[in-house]
Design a protein around this motif. Structure first.
Motif, PDB file in Angstrom:
ATOM      1  N   ILE A 103       2.928 -12.688  -8.943  1.00  0.00           N
ATOM      2  CA  ILE A 103       3.134 -12.648  -9.697  1.00  0.00           C
ATOM      3  C   ILE A 103       2.878 -13.117 -11.119  1.00  0.00           C
ATOM      4  O   ILE A 103       3.393 -13.821 -11.419  1.00  0.00           O
ATOM      5  N   ARG A 104       1.676 -12.519 -11.681  1.00  0.00           N
ATOM      6  CA  ARG A 104       1.655 -13.134 -12.673  1.00  0.00           C
ATOM      7  C   ARG A 104       2.470 -13.007 -14.053  1.00  0.00           C
ATOM      8  O   ARG A 104       3.071 -11.290 -13.837  1.00  0.00           O
ATOM      9  N   ASN A 105       2.554 -13.454 -15.172  1.00  0.00           N
ATOM     10  CA  ASN A 105       3.330 -13.197 -16.863  1.00  0.00           C
ATOM     11  C   ASN A 105       4.363 -13.955 -16.029  1.00  0.00           C
ATOM     12  O   ASN A 105       5.712 -12.363 -16.639  1.00  0.00           O
ATOM     13  N   LEU A 106       5.380 -14.576 -15.096  1.00  0.00           N
ATOM     14  CA  LEU A 106       6.460 -15.076 -15.213  1.00  0.00           C
ATOM     15  C   LEU A 106       6.505 -16.192 -15.578  1.00  0.00           C
ATOM     16  O   LEU A 106       6.040 -17.305 -14.490  1.00  0.00           O
ATOM     17  N   PRO A 107       6.923 -16.942 -16.375  1.00  0.00           N
ATOM     18  CA  PRO A 107       6.480 -17.992 -17.572  1.00  0.00           C
ATOM     19  C   PRO A 107       7.771 -19.419 -16.829  1.00  0.00           C
ATOM     20  O   PRO A 107       8.054 -20.526 -16.957  1.00  0.00           O
ATOM     21  N   TYR A 108       8.421 -18.871 -16.607  1.00  0.00           N
ATOM     22  CA  TYR A 108       9.683 -19.991 -16.214  1.00  0.00           C
ATOM     23  C   TYR A 108       9.738 -20.520 -15.325  1.00  0.00           C
ATOM     24  O   TYR A 108       8.597 -20.080 -14.429  1.00  0.00           O
ATOM     25  N   PRO A 109      10.335 -21.372 -14.792  1.00  0.00           N
ATOM     26  CA  PRO A 109      10.453 -22.738 -14.379  1.00  0.00           C
ATOM     27  C   PRO A 109      11.002 -22.425 -12.837  1.00  0.00           C
ATOM     28  O   PRO A 109      11.303 -21.537 -12.269  1.00  0.00           O
ATOM     29  N   GLY A 146       6.126  -4.831  15.201  1.00  0.00           N
ATOM     30  CA  GLY A 146       7.735  -5.070  15.685  1.00  0.00           C
ATOM     31  C   GLY A 146       8.366  -6.413  15.842  1.00  0.00           C
ATOM     32  O   GLY A 146       8.976  -6.434  16.198  1.00  0.00           O
ATOM     33  N   LEU A 147       7.643  -7.207  14.429  1.00  0.00           N
ATOM     34  CA  LEU A 147       7.649  -8.242  14.346  1.00  0.00           C
ATOM     35  C   LEU A 147       8.998  -8.990  13.425  1.00  0.00           C
ATOM     36  O   LEU A 147       9.075  -7.685  12.183  1.00  0.00           O
ATOM     37  N   PRO A 148       9.920  -9.808  13.588  1.00  0.00           N
ATOM     38  CA  PRO A 148      11.470  -9.767  12.498  1.00  0.00           C
ATOM     39  C   PRO A 148      11.141  -9.914  10.711  1.00  0.00           C
ATOM     40  O   PRO A 148      10.201 -11.086  11.270  1.00  0.00           O
ATOM     41  N   LEU A 149      11.869  -9.906  10.284  1.00  0.00           N
ATOM     42  CA  LEU A 149      11.864 -10.672   8.902  1.00  0.00           C
ATOM     43  C   LEU A 149      12.514 -11.963   9.563  1.00  0.00           C
ATOM     44  O   LEU A 149      14.212 -11.407   9.562  1.00  0.00           O
ATOM     45  N   GLU A 150      12.280 -12.932   8.256  1.00  0.00           N
ATOM     46  CA  GLU A 150      13.209 -14.291   8.694  1.00  0.00           C
ATOM     47  C   GLU A 150      12.565 -15.246   7.272  1.00  0.00           C
ATOM     48  O   GLU A 150      11.695 -14.895   6.816  1.00  0.00           O
ATOM     49  N   GLN A 151      13.963 -15.772   7.626  1.00  0.00           N
ATOM     50  CA  GLN A 151      14.003 -16.036   5.978  1.00  0.00           C
ATOM     51  C   GLN A 151      13.035 -17.733   6.097  1.00  0.00           C
ATOM     52  O   GLN A 151      12.293 -18.255   4.874  1.00  0.00           O
ATOM     53  N   GLU A 152      12.698 -17.810   7.160  1.00  0.00           N
ATOM     54  CA  GLU A 152      12.542 -19.933   7.156  1.00  0.00           C
ATOM     55  C   GLU A 152      10.858 -19.526   7.509  1.00  0.00           C
ATOM     56  O   GLU A 152      10.145 -21.169   6.031  1.00  0.00           O
ATOM     57  N   PRO A 153      10.130 -18.581   7.021  1.00  0.00           N
ATOM     58  CA  PRO A 153       8.320 -18.581   7.008  1.00  0.00           C
ATOM     59  C   PRO A 153       7.858 -17.755   5.488  1.00  0.00           C
ATOM     60  O   PRO A 153       6.710 -18.382   4.966  1.00  0.00           O
ATOM     61  N   LEU A 154       9.352 -18.244   4.608  1.00  0.00           N
ATOM     62  CA  LEU A 154       9.304 -18.056   3.061  1.00  0.00           C
ATOM     63  C   LEU A 154       9.200 -19.000   2.745  1.00  0.00           C
ATOM     64  O   LEU A 154       9.417 -20.087   2.956  1.00  0.00           O
ATOM     65  N   GLU A 155       8.179 -19.525   1.256  1.00  0.00           N
ATOM     66  CA  GLU A 155       7.637 -20.314   0.588  1.00  0.00           C
ATOM     67  C   GLU A 155       7.652 -19.923  -0.946  1.00  0.00           C
ATOM     68  O   GLU A 155       6.709 -18.928  -0.743  1.00  0.00           O
ATOM     69  N   ILE A 156       7.993 -20.649  -1.950  1.00  0.00           N
ATOM     70  CA  ILE A 156       7.681 -20.361  -3.135  1.00  0.00           C
ATOM     71  C   ILE A 156       6.904 -21.305  -3.656  1.00  0.00           C
ATOM     72  O   ILE A 156       6.998 -22.255  -3.675  1.00  0.00           O
ATOM     73  N   ALA A 157       6.136 -21.414  -5.026  1.00  0.00           N
ATOM     74  CA  ALA A 157       5.576 -21.797  -5.459  1.00  0.00           C
ATOM     75  C   ALA A 157       5.165 -21.640  -6.932  1.00  0.00           C
ATOM     76  O   ALA A 157       5.153 -19.699  -7.213  1.00  0.00           O
ATOM     77  N   HIS A 158       5.180 -21.942  -8.134  1.00  0.00           N
ATOM     78  CA  HIS A 158       4.955 -21.912  -9.606  1.00  0.00           C
ATOM     79  C   HIS A 158       3.943 -22.534  -9.947  1.00  0.00           C
ATOM     80  O   HIS A 158       3.703 -23.824 -10.162  1.00  0.00           O
ATOM     81  N   ALA A 159       2.776 -22.515 -10.504  1.00  0.00           N
ATOM     82  CA  ALA A 159       2.150 -22.705 -11.720  1.00  0.00           C
ATOM     83  C   ALA A 159       1.493 -21.336 -12.676  1.00  0.00           C
ATOM     84  O   ALA A 159       1.161 -20.219 -11.705  1.00  0.00           O
ATOM     85  N   ASN A 160       1.257 -22.104 -13.352  1.00  0.00           N
ATOM     86  CA  ASN A 160       0.052 -21.461 -14.968  1.00  0.00           C
ATOM     87  C   ASN A 160       0.962 -20.111 -14.765  1.00  0.00           C
ATOM     88  O   ASN A 160      -0.199 -18.689 -14.766  1.00  0.00           O
ATOM     89  N   SER A 161       2.912 -19.756 -14.416  1.00  0.00           N
ATOM     90  CA  SER A 161       3.120 -18.416 -15.463  1.00  0.00           C
ATOM     91  C   SER A 161       2.916 -17.316 -14.185  1.00  0.00           C
ATOM     92  O   SER A 161       2.882 -16.010 -14.268  1.00  0.00           O
ATOM     93  N   THR A 162       2.709 -17.790 -13.118  1.00  0.00           N
ATOM     94  CA  THR A 162       2.672 -17.569 -11.824  1.00  0.00           C
ATOM     95  C   THR A 162       3.148 -17.610 -10.696  1.00  0.00           C
ATOM     96  O   THR A 162       3.242 -18.674 -10.352  1.00  0.00           O
TER      97      THR A 162
END
Length: 200
Positions: A103-109, A146-162
């Motif tokens: 997601i580009r143009n998101l400048p927040y930390p 037919g696979l479940p959605l889970e929280q554990e595999p989710l990761e986030i990072a932020h750099a260059n307003s993205t």
């Protein structure tokens, strides 16, 4: 469900084209729905996936991008107004091991973002502490297999307003991808133009 999805792709009418180091496969299903996928020849990485479904009145629908960047179709003379280039831009670009969204143009930390899996809704929710951005999205690949959605595999990072959101592909999904790639490589592909590929 994974077998159903594999069978649906394998039995669909297909045309194949190898061009610019990409394998492009056009699927037409029995209900008239069309699917186009583009893969990198060397890495087998999915570059583009787009769907076209018939409209409710049976007419030709528009292509909807699931993976890859939406091509710019803006024409100043025709459209008159352009969407601000400062607005957030949501794009899915997968890797071999992850479903991934930028997601580009998101400048927040980084500590401003909260990304939550909602398995009961089949959605991922992105929200911000400062209430400047909110979005929900699905991972249709998981639903199709037919696979479940889970929280554990989710990761986030932020750099260059993205904001970069990654979801580690489950082993069961990687097995499906591997099986499909084996099927796709059996298709006879044209290097000059499309050719019909008989269902395997």
């Amino acid at each position: 469900m994974a077998e159903l999805w594999i069978n649906k792709l394998v039995s669909a009418q297909k045309t194949c084209l190898v061009q610019d180091n990409k394998r492009k496969i056009h699927f037409t299903f029995s209900d008239g729905t069309e699917l186009v996928e583009e893969y990198d020849i060397k890495s087998d990485e999915l570059l583009v996936r787009k769907w076209k479904k018939k409209s409710t009145l049976g007419g030709v629908g528009k292509w909807e991008i699931e993976v890859g960047e939406q091509p710019s179709q803006f024409n100043l003379e025709i459209d008159g107004l352009a969407e601000s280039t400062a607005n957030p831009v949501f794009v899915r670009k997968d890797t071999k091991t992850n479903f991934q969204w930028r997601i580009r143009n998101l400048p927040y930390p980084l500590d401003n973002y909260k990304v939550t899996a909602k398995p009961d809704q089949g959605k991922v929710v992105i929200s911000t502490v400062n209430k400047k951005y909110y979005k929900t999205f699905e991972i249709p690949d998981l639903a199709r297999c037919g696979l479940p959605l889970e929280q554990e595999p989710l990761e986030i990072a932020h750099a260059n307003s993205t904001l970069l959101i990654s979801y580690k592909k489950p082993p069961a999904f990687l097995a499906v991808e591997k099986k499909l790639q084996q099927e796709f490589k059996k298709l006879k592909a044209s290097k000059d133009g499309d050719v019909d590929c008989a269902p395997s």
